[in-house]
Design a protein around this motif. Structure first.
Motif, PDB file in Angstrom:
ATOM      1  N   SER A  28      34.658  82.664   8.954  1.00 15.39           N
ATOM      2  CA  SER A  28      33.990  83.461   9.984  1.00 15.39           C
ATOM      3  C   SER A  28      34.539  84.887   9.944  1.00 15.39           C
ATOM      4  O   SER A  28      35.232  85.351  10.846  1.00 15.39           O
ATOM      5  CB  SER A  28      34.219  82.843  11.368  1.00 15.39           C
ATOM      6  N   ARG A  54      31.326  89.505   0.138  1.00 14.94           N
ATOM      7  CA  ARG A  54      30.117  88.924  -0.449  1.00 14.94           C
ATOM      8  C   ARG A  54      30.458  87.688  -1.273  1.00 14.94           C
ATOM      9  O   ARG A  54      29.700  86.699  -1.272  1.00 14.94           O
ATOM     10  CB  ARG A  54      29.414  89.965  -1.318  1.00 14.94           C
ATOM     11  N   SER A  58      31.062  84.794   1.150  1.00 15.14           N
ATOM     12  CA  SER A  58      29.806  84.275   1.696  1.00 15.14           C
ATOM     13  C   SER A  58      29.039  83.472   0.649  1.00 15.14           C
ATOM     14  O   SER A  58      28.565  82.359   0.926  1.00 15.14           O
ATOM     15  CB  SER A  58      28.945  85.435   2.203  1.00 15.14           C
ATOM     16  N   TRP A 106      28.210  79.324   0.582  1.00 12.91           N
ATOM     17  CA  TRP A 106      26.872  78.763   0.445  1.00 12.91           C
ATOM     18  C   TRP A 106      26.758  77.883  -0.804  1.00 12.91           C
ATOM     19  O   TRP A 106      26.081  76.844  -0.769  1.00 12.91           O
ATOM     20  CB  TRP A 106      25.837  79.887   0.407  1.00 12.91           C
ATOM     21  N   PHE A 134      24.441  89.505   9.071  1.00 12.97           N
ATOM     22  CA  PHE A 134      25.723  88.987   9.548  1.00 12.97           C
ATOM     23  C   PHE A 134      25.521  87.994  10.688  1.00 12.97           C
ATOM     24  O   PHE A 134      26.236  86.982  10.770  1.00 12.97           O
ATOM     25  CB  PHE A 134      26.605  90.147  10.012  1.00 12.97           C
ATOM     26  N   TYR A 136      24.268  84.728   9.183  1.00 11.07           N
ATOM     27  CA  TYR A 136      25.400  84.049   8.535  1.00 11.07           C
ATOM     28  C   TYR A 136      26.235  83.313   9.574  1.00 11.07           C
ATOM     29  O   TYR A 136      26.652  82.164   9.363  1.00 11.07           O
ATOM     30  CB  TYR A 136      26.250  85.078   7.794  1.00 11.07           C
ATOM     31  N   THR A 190      24.416  80.193  11.054  1.00  7.61           N
ATOM     32  CA  THR A 190      24.306  79.080  10.101  1.00  7.61           C
ATOM     33  C   THR A 190      25.655  78.486   9.745  1.00  7.61           C
ATOM     34  O   THR A 190      25.714  77.444   9.081  1.00  7.61           O
ATOM     35  CB  THR A 190      23.613  79.541   8.807  1.00  7.61           C
ATOM     36  N   LEU A 191      26.744  79.122  10.170  1.00  7.22           N
ATOM     37  CA  LEU A 191      28.082  78.679   9.771  1.00  7.22           C
ATOM     38  C   LEU A 191      28.419  77.252  10.205  1.00  7.22           C
ATOM     39  O   LEU A 191      29.118  76.555   9.459  1.00  7.22           O
ATOM     40  CB  LEU A 191      29.119  79.675  10.299  1.00  7.22           C
ATOM     41  N   THR A 243      26.883  75.311   7.244  1.00  9.21           N
ATOM     42  CA  THR A 243      27.450  75.587   5.920  1.00  9.21           C
ATOM     43  C   THR A 243      28.918  75.180   5.842  1.00  9.21           C
ATOM     44  O   THR A 243      29.364  74.661   4.811  1.00  9.21           O
ATOM     45  CB  THR A 243      27.292  77.075   5.575  1.00  9.21           C
TER      46      THR A 243
END
Length: 697
Positions: free
Chosen positions: A291, A449, A452, A456, A499, A502, A505-506, A509
């Protein structure tokens, strides 16, 4: 009939021991109708006796040899002990398939000693940190070796703990809480003032509410906050209740507190779809390690994220439709059977959820919409009784946006329509131009990046490995996690939509990424691969979340510099700075006009009817002093104009490529050499110039 009670049974210690044992036994009752009936039967004497005990304590009545307040205290102590026993037993109820029944002595020793050792190393590492030595790579460049050693020890100890099926989950919680402290409390302990200029802005809004006692949607430039005032009103009330002068003391600890508050709803959500504690706690670790997007500072979005997860965890856990089907056997799938809720219980939960939804809708623009989409996705599954909650949520959100926030929506309606459907453009708006950034910021951008993308990729691999569960026990989590992706095509949200998506959806994921490795049936994978993955995640977090600390960190001298300006500036004055990266930039914002040079239009055609005295950004960069004098000369009677330049502004504008390198220094030197500017104050925190009126030359 006279009862002969042995003396040992009349002791308080015996009574508390029996209460603790009763709590443990009730925790072992399955969550079915019979279990609930048994629990209600045990609570019946409490419901009948507690009011009577309170009455006797207040009125000083009752048996002569027993004081009412003593009886009440013993009853309350017994209730507390019963709950302690219940919690102690429940912490052992998660399943541990794939976990060795016995761990070797070395693994046990490492898992029990690493937590206190890491805590000590972390505390020692905070001594003597030289923050002024930070480069454009951020906080990572000034932390000592002991800090990184503490993280490594903590990761190794936590991985060893995951293999111990006999360990209380209090150990897991302890590791996670220390992780949160290391990740989010470190700046609060190191920095002399509040971190991040946006957090300072939110404190300024709270100060406004404390001064005026009401919102004003027409006040500029922070009218949006006055149209969604829930967060600010709540903390204004808390600040006054605590007797504090302002909310700075609360805001400093905001990131740590918000992340601790996320822990319980995450556990409830994940333990509804699986009871394997290796997977649950591994997902918790991945969540907090990844996070990195920095949306957990003292802000409405951090608060509403906690409320968002609370609503979804309650809906998934308490509002499941009908009995569990044979294909969803909780023992076969590892899912915990949802508690059985009667109509009255569901009504109580629904009323509580409505209050929480109202808090979300009144505090933030995006989170209520994402919550509505998530609830709608659960309705489509036809497995949850949340249609009424969905309808109420939709009405509350629509009502607030169309009534309380109508003014702002009308102003930005054109921009919203223009960005609809442009997912690629909305994604690009959130990414910095690497060609204009400093070398350190390029590294930071690639690191976050990579984190992240890596998360994923692990999530996709975990989904493929556990694909047989995605359409069964894990389906609610999948629906909740994928619904925020729709908002990529809904608008850029000021360049932040990527952001925010992201972050929303954390929960999915992080869970799927942990499912790739856990439960680990092969010990060598857990003991070799998992520590490396966790270490890379935490390192990526520090690059992403603390890679811009040259901008986010303020010294005490910078704070004093800004406060000195507000002490002498009369109402109606103009505050000008290269950017709003100032501690307290918006303090008393109803009294002053603020102008930030990085927000000047790029061309004259970019703004309709742009006044001649307002320069464009290229004009200001090319010849700053004439542009500044033109911009600052239009003042109301009695007003003055001030130019503030501090240390953080140079990093904010030049490392990100907003201004060419050296622009802030040229502004400072040009103002010092011009007879139109008078030096008001120069300290280690920065410099303040006052514009000299034309007639006094």
């Amino acid at each position: 009939m006279r009862l002969n009670v042995p003396p040992r049974r009349a002791r308080l210690s015996y009574f508390l021991a029996r209460c603790f044992a009763e709590g443990r036994s009730q925790a072992g009752v399955p969550q079915r109708a019979s279990g609930r009936e048994g629990a209600l039967a045990h609570l019946a004497p409490v419901r009948a006796g507690l009011p009577r005990a309170i009455f006797r304590a207040v009125t000083f009545t009752g048996p002569v040899d027993v004081k009412g307040w003593k009886a009440l205290m013993v009853m309350l102590l017994g209730l507390l002990t019963v709950n302690a026993g219940y919690v102690a037993r429940r912490l052992r109820t998660t399943r541990t398939e794939g976990t060795a029944r016995q761990v070797n002595t070395l693994t046990w020793f490492v898992s029990r000693t690493s937590l206190p050792l890491a805590s000590i190393l972390w505390g020692l590492s905070l001594r003597g940190v030289h923050l002024d030595g930070m480069t454009d790579l951020g906080l990572i460049t000034v932390m000592p070796v002991t800090f990184w050693l503490a993280i490594a020890v903590m990761v190794i100890g936590f991985v060893c703990l995951l293999g111990d099926r006999e360990a209380l989950e209090l150990w897991h919680a302890g590791y996670v809480l220390v992780l949160i402290a290391v990740l989010h409390a470190t700046p609060a302990l190191l920095y002399p003032s509040l971190r991040y200029s946006w957090a300072w802005k939110h404190v300024s809004v709270i100060d406004y509410l404390i001064r005026h006692g009401a919102t004003d949607p027409d006040v500029t430039p922070l009218s949006a906050y006055h149209q969604w005032p829930g967060f600010f009103s709540f903390f204004a009330l808390m600040t006054r209740a605590a007797g504090l002068e302002n909310a700075l003391g609360i805001a400093v600890w905001g990131p740590a507190v918000f992340n601790v508050a996320l822990l319980l709803p995450l556990l409830l959500l994940w333990r509804t779809v699986t009871r394997n504690r290796q997977l649950v706690w591994g997902a918790v670790w991945v969540y907090f390690s990844c996070s990195w997007v920095g949306q957990d500072y003292f802000s409405p979005q951090a608060t509403t994220l906690v409320l968002y997860l609370i609503v979804l965890s309650v809906v998934v856990r308490r509002f499941r439709r009908g009995p569990i089907r044979a294909g969803d056997d909780p023992e076969a799938l590892g899912a915990e059977p949802p508690p059985v809720s009667d109509t009255r219980t569901r009504l109580v939960w629904s009323c509580l959820l409505v209050v929480v939804v109202l808090g979300i809708a009144s505090s933030h623009q995006l989170t209520p919409l994402v919550l509505t989409a998530a609830l709608f996705s659960l309705v489509l599954l036809r497995r949850h009784r949340n249609v009424g909650i969905l309808v109420v949520t939709g009405l509350v959100v629509a009502g607030w946006d169309l009534l309380a926030a109508r003014q702002l929506l009308e102003e930005r309606f054109g921009d919203i329509v223009e960005s609809l459907g442009d997912a690629g453009g909305n994604l690009d708006d959130g990414l910095i131009a690497l060609g204009d950034a400093s070398p350190g910021q390029v590294i930071v951008a690639y690191a976050d990046r990579a984190l992240s993308a890596g998360l994923w990729l692990l999530a996709f691999a975990g989904a493929y490995k556990r694909r047989h569960l995605l359409r069964r026990a894990w389906l609610p989590l999948v629906a909740i996690g994928l619904s925020p992706l729709l908002f990529l095509a809904g608008g850029s949200y000021g360049g932040e939509i990527v952001f925010r998506v992201y972050l929303f959806t954390l929960p999915l994921t992080a869970f799927l990424a942990a499912a790739l490795f856990l439960p680990a049936r092969r010990e060598w994978i857990r003991l070799t691969v998992l520590p490396l993955v966790f270490l890379l995640m935490v390192t990526g977090f520090f690059f992403g979340n603390y890679g811009k600390e040259q901008t986010n960190y303020f010294t005490s001298a910078e704070t004093a510099l800004v406060q000195a300006v507000y002490k002498v500036a009369p109402n109606g004055s103009q505050i000008v700075a290269p950017t709003f990266v100032l501690p307290g930039a918006y303090d008393y914002y109803e009294r002053y006009d603020h102008t930030w040079l990085d927000e000047l239009p790029p061309t004259r055609t970019a703004v309709k009817n742009l006044p001649d005295y307002v320069p464009t950004l290229p004009e200001m960069i090319k010849d700053p002093i004439p542009s500044l004098t033109s911009l600052m000369s239009r003042l109301p009677p009695g007003g003055k104009a001030y130019l503030i330049i501090n240390r953080a502004q140079k990093a904010a504008t030049e490392t990100a490529g907003i201004f060419p390198k050296g622009t802030v220094d040229r502004i400072d030197k040009g103002a010092a050499a011009s007879d139109r500017f008078k030096l008001l104050l120069r300290t280690s925190g920065g410099v303040v110039y006052e514009l000299v009126p034309e007639k006094s030359k």
